[in-house]
Design a protein around this motif. Structure first.
Motif, PDB file in Angstrom:
ATOM      1  N   LEU A 202       0.837  -1.201   0.000  1.00  0.00           N
ATOM      2  CA  LEU A 202       0.000   0.000   0.000  1.00  0.00           C
ATOM      3  C   LEU A 202       0.872   1.251   0.000  1.00  0.00           C
ATOM      4  N   ILE A 203       0.528   2.186  -0.866  1.00  0.00           N
ATOM      5  CA  ILE A 203       1.214   3.470  -0.930  1.00  0.00           C
ATOM      6  C   ILE A 203       0.222   4.565  -0.574  1.00  0.00           C
ATOM      7  N   ARG A 204       0.587   5.392   0.389  1.00  0.00           N
ATOM      8  CA  ARG A 204      -0.240   6.541   0.761  1.00  0.00           C
ATOM      9  C   ARG A 204       0.583   7.797   0.512  1.00  0.00           C
ATOM     10  N   ALA A 205       0.136   8.615  -0.411  1.00  0.00           N
ATOM     11  CA  ALA A 205       0.890   9.794  -0.820  1.00  0.00           C
ATOM     12  C   ALA A 205      -0.091  10.845  -1.343  1.00  0.00           C
ATOM     13  N   PRO A 206       0.363  12.067  -1.593  1.00  0.00           N
ATOM     14  CA  PRO A 206      -0.530  13.099  -2.128  1.00  0.00           C
ATOM     15  C   PRO A 206      -1.182  12.675  -3.449  1.00  0.00           C
ATOM     16  N   ILE A 207      -2.343  13.226  -3.722  1.00  0.00           N
ATOM     17  CA  ILE A 207      -3.136  12.865  -4.900  1.00  0.00           C
ATOM     18  C   ILE A 207      -2.333  12.924  -6.196  1.00  0.00           C
ATOM     19  N   PRO A 208      -1.566  13.991  -6.466  1.00  0.00           N
ATOM     20  CA  PRO A 208      -0.837  14.021  -7.746  1.00  0.00           C
ATOM     21  C   PRO A 208       0.210  12.924  -7.865  1.00  0.00           C
ATOM     22  N   VAL A 209       0.818  12.527  -6.754  1.00  0.00           N
ATOM     23  CA  VAL A 209       1.806  11.447  -6.794  1.00  0.00           C
ATOM     24  C   VAL A 209       1.134  10.133  -7.197  1.00  0.00           C
ATOM     25  N   ILE A 210       0.008   9.829  -6.550  1.00  0.00           N
ATOM     26  CA  ILE A 210      -0.711   8.583  -6.849  1.00  0.00           C
ATOM     27  C   ILE A 210      -1.271   8.616  -8.267  1.00  0.00           C
ATOM     28  N   THR A 211      -1.784   9.767  -8.692  1.00  0.00           N
ATOM     29  CA  THR A 211      -2.329   9.882 -10.052  1.00  0.00           C
ATOM     30  C   THR A 211      -1.247   9.643 -11.089  1.00  0.00           C
ATOM     31  N   GLN A 212      -0.063  10.226 -10.879  1.00  0.00           N
ATOM     32  CA  GLN A 212       1.041  10.031 -11.819  1.00  0.00           C
ATOM     33  C   GLN A 212       1.509   8.582 -11.827  1.00  0.00           C
ATOM     34  N   LEU A 213       1.592   7.975 -10.644  1.00  0.00           N
ATOM     35  CA  LEU A 213       2.013   6.578 -10.550  1.00  0.00           C
ATOM     36  C   LEU A 213       1.029   5.666 -11.267  1.00  0.00           C
ATOM     37  N   ASP A 214      -0.261   5.914 -11.060  1.00  0.00           N
ATOM     38  CA  ASP A 214      -1.286   5.101 -11.711  1.00  0.00           C
ATOM     39  C   ASP A 214      -1.205   5.219 -13.229  1.00  0.00           C
ATOM     40  N   ALA A 215      -0.991   6.459 -13.717  1.00  0.00           N
ATOM     41  CA  ALA A 215      -0.908   6.666 -15.158  1.00  0.00           C
ATOM     42  C   ALA A 215       0.323   5.986 -15.749  1.00  0.00           C
ATOM     43  N   THR A 216       1.436   6.019 -15.031  1.00  0.00           N
ATOM     44  CA  THR A 216       2.667   5.392 -15.525  1.00  0.00           C
ATOM     45  C   THR A 216       2.518   3.875 -15.574  1.00  0.00           C
ATOM     46  N   ILE A 217       1.946   3.292 -14.543  1.00  0.00           N
ATOM     47  CA  ILE A 217       1.708   1.842 -14.532  1.00  0.00           C
ATOM     48  C   ILE A 217       0.768   1.457 -15.668  1.00  0.00           C
ATOM     49  N   LEU A 279      11.906   2.143 -20.805  1.00  0.00           N
ATOM     50  CA  LEU A 279      11.172   2.618 -19.638  1.00  0.00           C
ATOM     51  C   LEU A 279      11.385   4.107 -19.381  1.00  0.00           C
ATOM     52  N   THR A 280      12.338   4.716 -20.065  1.00  0.00           N
ATOM     53  CA  THR A 280      12.631   6.132 -19.801  1.00  0.00           C
ATOM     54  C   THR A 280      11.612   7.062 -20.429  1.00  0.00           C
ATOM     55  N   THR A 281      10.760   6.554 -21.311  1.00  0.00           N
ATOM     56  CA  THR A 281       9.772   7.402 -21.984  1.00  0.00           C
ATOM     57  C   THR A 281       8.359   7.106 -21.488  1.00  0.00           C
ATOM     58  N   LEU A 282       8.259   6.588 -20.263  1.00  0.00           N
ATOM     59  CA  LEU A 282       6.972   6.102 -19.780  1.00  0.00           C
ATOM     60  C   LEU A 282       6.164   7.119 -19.000  1.00  0.00           C
ATOM     61  N   THR A 283       6.702   8.282 -18.727  1.00  0.00           N
ATOM     62  CA  THR A 283       5.991   9.217 -17.864  1.00  0.00           C
ATOM     63  C   THR A 283       4.966   9.994 -18.670  1.00  0.00           C
ATOM     64  N   PRO A 284       3.695   9.568 -18.645  1.00  0.00           N
ATOM     65  CA  PRO A 284       2.681  10.276 -19.420  1.00  0.00           C
ATOM     66  C   PRO A 284       2.239  11.553 -18.700  1.00  0.00           C
TER      67      PRO A 284
END
Length: 447
Positions: A202-217, A279-284
């Motif tokens: 489980l990761i608990r972090a600010p909304i933009p962090v989780i949103t970015q992580l979800d989009a990258t995955i 993997l270096t071009t994965l940050t949407p």
């Protein structure tokens, strides 16, 4: 009391009418229980039931404050007696007494609707629980703000979000304190007990962090689709129509969630990724939609509470401190979402989709709780090229889930949109439902 044999012999209409009557009986019983809990609290006023000279001794009964500011204390052991008689724990009985006191003294509008049978006790009790930390005046303001929507016209998840937002608006400083406490609770760790070879992280972090992580995955999982296609037996049959080419037997097939799990592993250990996967071009680029009341922005005043779409209320300080240093803001004023030029195609322009989201933020099917941005946007009057039909314009759109869209198309439901954002439904048995920005209401046949 209806016997099972009688119910089993009922027609469809009779079953629906009986279910509605039974639900009404349950609702009246819950109101009666709240009345009894309040009367029990009145009867156990410490000033009348406790001896001041005895109450100070160790272990003796004391006065307890169950409700919020403005409610009277209650003798401590009263909850134990009441709970035992109704078959509930002392804790549950104390909560019932507290809620009854708050409804009587801090939420007059909501309590009047509960007594009238217009609001279910579960909705009312949720409100008083969320406002217990507020002052009496703040609680009364929330009461007036949410009482209209508490009658079930919007489903539980949407009502919950409404109440949480109004509580934050009533006490912005308290909301800010809670944000600060939550910020210090950031973590990333294994949770729960591993079972059957599986565990949870489980990761608990600010909304933009989780949103970015979800989009990258999600982006990495999508790139893996070619090497690891969907399992045709696990996929939605609507996305795997008969006759579509299936992967050969030598190809490894997975479900979408499994592919996302593999994506997380590859992000943690890039060596496990396929050689041709960069993997270096994965940050949407991700978009976080923040709703602000812009009424006073021209005067340099920003509302103390904003709403992050899909997440809930945040303070303006949170927007400034969390999003400010990292985000690029695009301001999209919404003055008149109905002032949109019709288009002559079925594909709905982005400007129309934004307007539809403002007018109808949830699925427009009766009592639906879905608010995701990925819903289909249905033409109320079907669109057909070269034929007489509904046009592609705001006032002929309504967001729906796939299931409700199919029910409208194939399930004998009928729908009209007499005014933009106002939807009149007729179910297969003739019942009428009005859905608008305030939620859903059942309309009598005689109306």
């Amino acid at each position: 009391m209806l016997g099972m044999a009688v119910v089993e012999e009922m027609s469809e209409d009779a079953v629906l009418d009986t279910a509605a009557a039974l639900a009404s009986t349950v609702q009246r019983a819950e109101v009666g229980l709240l009345r009894a809990a309040y009367r029990w609290a009145v009867l156990h006023d410490p000033a009348r039931t406790l001896d001041p000279g005895v109450a100070v001794l160790p272990g003796r009964e004391k006065a307890r404050q169950y409700g919020g500011e403005g409610t009277a204390p209650v003798s401590e052991f009263a909850a134990a007696e009441f709970g035992a008689r109704i078959g509930r724990t002392t804790y549950a009985a104390a909560a019932l007494i507290a809620d009854a006191q708050d409804l009587h003294h801090r939420h007059p509008v909501l309590w009047a609707r509960v007594v009238a049978g217009e609001v279910r006790s579960s909705y009312a009790r949720f409100v008083v629980t969320k406002t217990r930390e507020l002052t009496a005046l703040e609680a009364e303001w929330v009461d007036a703000e949410v009482a209209e929507s508490a009658d079930g016209r919007i489903p539980w998840t949407r009502f919950e979000a409404l109440v949480v937002g109004k509580v934050a608006a009533a006490a912005p400083e308290l909301a800010r304190e809670k944000e600060e406490r939550a910020r210090r609770a950031t973590f990333a760790k294994i949770v729960g007990k591993p079972e059957h070879g599986m565990a949870s992280f489980l990761i608990r972090a600010p909304i933009p962090v989780i949103t970015q992580l979800d989009a990258t995955i999600g982006a990495l999982a999508e790139r893996l689709r070619e090497q690891l296609p969907d399992d045709p037996h696990a996929a939605d049959p609507l996305r795997q129509p008969e006759g579509e080419e299936q992967p050969d037997e030598a190809t490894t097939v997975v479900c979408a969630d499994e592919r996302r799990g593999l994506a997380v592993l590859m992000l943690a250990h890039p060596d496990t990724a396929p050689a041709d996967l960069d993997l270096t071009t994965l940050t949407p680029r991700v978009e976080v939609v923040v709703h602000l009341d812009g009424h006073d922005i021209d005067n340099g005043v920003v509302a103390p509470i904003a709403r992050v779409e899909g997440h809930g209320p945040v303070t303006r300080e949170w927007v400034r401190e969390v999003l400010g240093p990292h985000a690029r803001f695009t301001i999209r004023p919404v003055f008149d979402p109905l002032g949109q030029v019709p288009v002559d195609a079925y594909e709905i322009p982005a400007r129309h989709r934004r307007a539809v989201r403002v007018i109808s933020p949830a699925d427009v099917f009766p009592y639906s709780s879905c608010t995701t941005t990925s819903m289909q946007v249905d033409h109320t009057d079907p669109w057909a090229p070269g034929e007489v039909g509904g046009s592609s314009e705001v006032g002929n759109y309504g967001p729906m889930t796939t299931t409700h869209h199919r029910a409208k198309t194939f399930g004998h439901w009928r729908l009209k949109q007499p005014y933009p954002g106002v939807f009149l439904w007729r179910d297969p048995h003739g019942a009428l439902y009005l859905v608008d920005h305030t939620g859903t209401r059942r309309i009598d046949h005689a109306a």
